[in-house]
Design an enzyme around this catalytic site. Structure first.
Site, PDB file in Angstrom:
ATOM      1  N   ASP A  67      15.708 -14.745 -22.611  1.00 34.83           N
ATOM      2  CA  ASP A  67      15.822 -15.588 -21.245  1.00 34.83           C
ATOM      3  C   ASP A  67      17.055 -16.382 -21.008  1.00 34.83           C
ATOM      4  O   ASP A  67      17.812 -16.330 -22.172  1.00 34.83           O
ATOM      5  CB  ASP A  67      14.489 -16.615 -21.356  1.00 34.83           C
ATOM      6  CG  ASP A  67      14.557 -17.379 -23.032  1.00 34.83           C
ATOM      7  OD1 ASP A  67      15.224 -17.004 -23.897  1.00 34.83           O
ATOM      8  OD2 ASP A  67      13.366 -18.007 -23.228  1.00 34.83           O
ATOM      9  N   ASP A 136       4.295 -25.851 -27.534  1.00 32.84           N
ATOM     10  CA  ASP A 136       2.861 -25.435 -26.778  1.00 32.84           C
ATOM     11  C   ASP A 136       2.408 -24.204 -26.787  1.00 32.84           C
ATOM     12  O   ASP A 136       1.636 -23.737 -26.146  1.00 32.84           O
ATOM     13  CB  ASP A 136       3.020 -25.991 -25.539  1.00 32.84           C
ATOM     14  CG  ASP A 136       4.324 -25.172 -24.373  1.00 32.84           C
ATOM     15  OD1 ASP A 136       4.705 -24.423 -25.426  1.00 32.84           O
ATOM     16  OD2 ASP A 136       4.781 -25.632 -23.585  1.00 32.84           O
ATOM     17  N   HIS A 138       4.578 -21.214 -26.421  1.00 35.05           N
ATOM     18  CA  HIS A 138       5.130 -20.310 -25.542  1.00 35.05           C
ATOM     19  C   HIS A 138       6.153 -19.417 -26.291  1.00 35.05           C
ATOM     20  O   HIS A 138       6.523 -19.851 -27.224  1.00 35.05           O
ATOM     21  CB  HIS A 138       5.791 -20.919 -24.301  1.00 35.05           C
ATOM     22  CG  HIS A 138       6.908 -22.011 -24.590  1.00 35.05           C
ATOM     23  ND1 HIS A 138       6.935 -23.173 -24.300  1.00 35.05           N
ATOM     24  CD2 HIS A 138       8.038 -20.976 -24.922  1.00 35.05           C
ATOM     25  CE1 HIS A 138       8.661 -23.360 -24.851  1.00 35.05           C
ATOM     26  NE2 HIS A 138       9.058 -22.486 -25.206  1.00 35.05           N
ATOM     27  N   GLU A 143       5.371 -20.056 -20.080  1.00 32.59           N
ATOM     28  CA  GLU A 143       4.876 -21.556 -20.200  1.00 32.59           C
ATOM     29  C   GLU A 143       3.323 -21.191 -20.191  1.00 32.59           C
ATOM     30  O   GLU A 143       2.701 -19.996 -19.921  1.00 32.59           O
ATOM     31  CB  GLU A 143       5.280 -22.435 -19.297  1.00 32.59           C
ATOM     32  CG  GLU A 143       6.769 -22.702 -19.353  1.00 32.59           C
ATOM     33  CD  GLU A 143       6.957 -23.672 -20.472  1.00 32.59           C
ATOM     34  OE1 GLU A 143       6.360 -23.615 -21.627  1.00 32.59           O
ATOM     35  OE2 GLU A 143       7.936 -24.552 -20.348  1.00 32.59           O
TER      36      GLU A 143
HETATM   37  C1  GLP Z   1      12.857 -22.477 -26.208  1.00 33.69           C
HETATM   38  C2  GLP Z   1      13.234 -20.819 -25.814  1.00 33.69           C
HETATM   39  C3  GLP Z   1      12.179 -20.192 -26.705  1.00 33.69           C
HETATM   40  C4  GLP Z   1      12.174 -20.873 -28.102  1.00 33.69           C
HETATM   41  C5  GLP Z   1      11.794 -22.176 -28.323  1.00 33.69           C
HETATM   42  C6  GLP Z   1      11.592 -23.086 -29.470  1.00 33.69           C
HETATM   43  O1  GLP Z   1      11.675 -22.819 -25.056  1.00 33.69           O
HETATM   44  N1  GLP Z   1      13.137 -20.267 -24.654  1.00 33.69           N
HETATM   45  O2  GLP Z   1      12.596 -18.879 -26.964  1.00 33.69           O
HETATM   46  O3  GLP Z   1      11.302 -20.243 -28.815  1.00 33.69           O
HETATM   47  O4  GLP Z   1      12.682 -22.790 -27.423  1.00 33.69           O
HETATM   48  O5  GLP Z   1      12.871 -23.493 -29.986  1.00 33.69           O
HETATM   49  P1  GLP Z   1      13.363 -23.969 -31.405  1.00 33.69           P
HETATM   50  O6  GLP Z   1      13.508 -22.786 -32.030  1.00 33.69           O
HETATM   51  O7  GLP Z   1      14.648 -24.581 -31.216  1.00 33.69           O
HETATM   52  O8  GLP Z   1      12.171 -24.680 -31.738  1.00 33.69           O
END
Ligand code: GLP
Length: 263
Positions: A67, A136, A138, A143
């Site tokens: 993404d 949440d 995702h 989402e």
């Molecule tokens: C964002 C990214 C996800 C990632 C999530 C959790 O939303 N798009 O790909 O898994 O954050 O991030 P973190 O690893 O910093 O908790």
């Protein structure tokens, strides 16, 4: 789903890096799906170390990131392209032309997203997709409510995700409201998924993902429909799993099998 519980986040990073490295050695032309966020950082550091100390060769590896924020260019310090350069690509011998991160400044998003999907297909599909998880539940930026069959597209971020990611931007106002993201359907087509989670903030999302019903409200739960998912999580993220002891038993049996095979 295979669930590996490590004592802490460095255990998660090392185990995850071992899975990636095993694939890269076995198939030097493999296609890796990569994720951003705090969780995979330690795994990237370990892969950089393996490249430096053990000659792990990325020269023919192809990558696709999940993404990117809409509106951020590659030199923006919070863009995912910048993150990947800083935390992995600039430190290994990957051919930069083989690294794909969605372009947050594409003009015709619909055409761009269709092309991203096509490029994945042209490269033979993703062999191993690394995933983090949002609070949440995702995956990528899919989402709650995202179709489980969704493909790469634009997605509006939820207030929770914007709040969670504000720590990287300095303030909530600076976080983009939209992102390009691979869809749940795109992710499910990869041959293998490696889901990483650390810390107690992920414990509920992990319980819902591994032991809850499959629902578009927790898009990671769609991984239950995939034939080959390995979740590598730490004790804190595993804290709410009801079948924790069973997962440990399975791993013990797996280790014995691998020892028998001399792996
Ligand atoms: C964002 C990214 C996800 C990632 C999530 C959790 O939303 N798009 O790909 O898994 O954050 O991030 P973190 O690893 O910093 O908790």
């Amino acid at each position: 789903m295979r669930v590996i519980v490590e004592p802490d986040s460095s255990g998660v990073s090392r185990t995850a890096a071992r899975f990636v490295a095993r694939l890269v050695r076995h198939k030097p032309t493999c296609v890796l799906g990569l994720a951003t966020g705090g969780t995979p950082l330690g795994m990237y550091q370990e892969l950089i170390r393996m490249h430096r100390d053990e000659g792990l060769d990325f020269s023919r590896v192809v990558t696709f990131n999940l993404d990117e924020y809409v509106g951020l260019g590659p030199t923006h310090p919070q863009s995912y392209r910048y993150f990947m350069q800083q935390n992995l690509f600039d430190h290994i011998n990957i051919d930069q032309r083989n690294t794909h991160v969605p372009d947050g400044r594409a003009l015709d998003f619909e055409a761009y997203c269709a092309r991203y999907e096509q490029t994945i297909e042209d490269e033979g599909g993703i062999d191993l997709q690394v995933l983090g998880i949002g609070g949440d539940g995702h995956i990528a930026f899919n989402e709650p409510g995202s179709s489980l069959g969704s493909r790469t597209r634009l997605k509006t971020l939820t207030a929770e995700t914007i709040r969670d990611n504000a720590r990287f931007f300095g303030s909530v106002e600076q976080v983009p409201r939209l992102a390009i993201t691979m869809g749940v359907g795109t992710i499910l087509e990869s041959r293998q998924c490696l889901l990483l989670a650390t810390g107690e903030a992920k414990a509920v999302a992990i319980r819902e993902t591994v032991e809850g019903p499959v629902t578009a409200q927790v898009t990671a739960s769609a991984l239950q429909l995939h034939r080959d998912v390995i979740a590598v999580i730490d004790e804190l993220a595993a804290a709410r799993l009801a079948r924790r002891d069973y997962y440990r038993e399975v791993e013990r049996a797996q280790e014995l099998l691998e020892a028998d095979r001399g792996e």
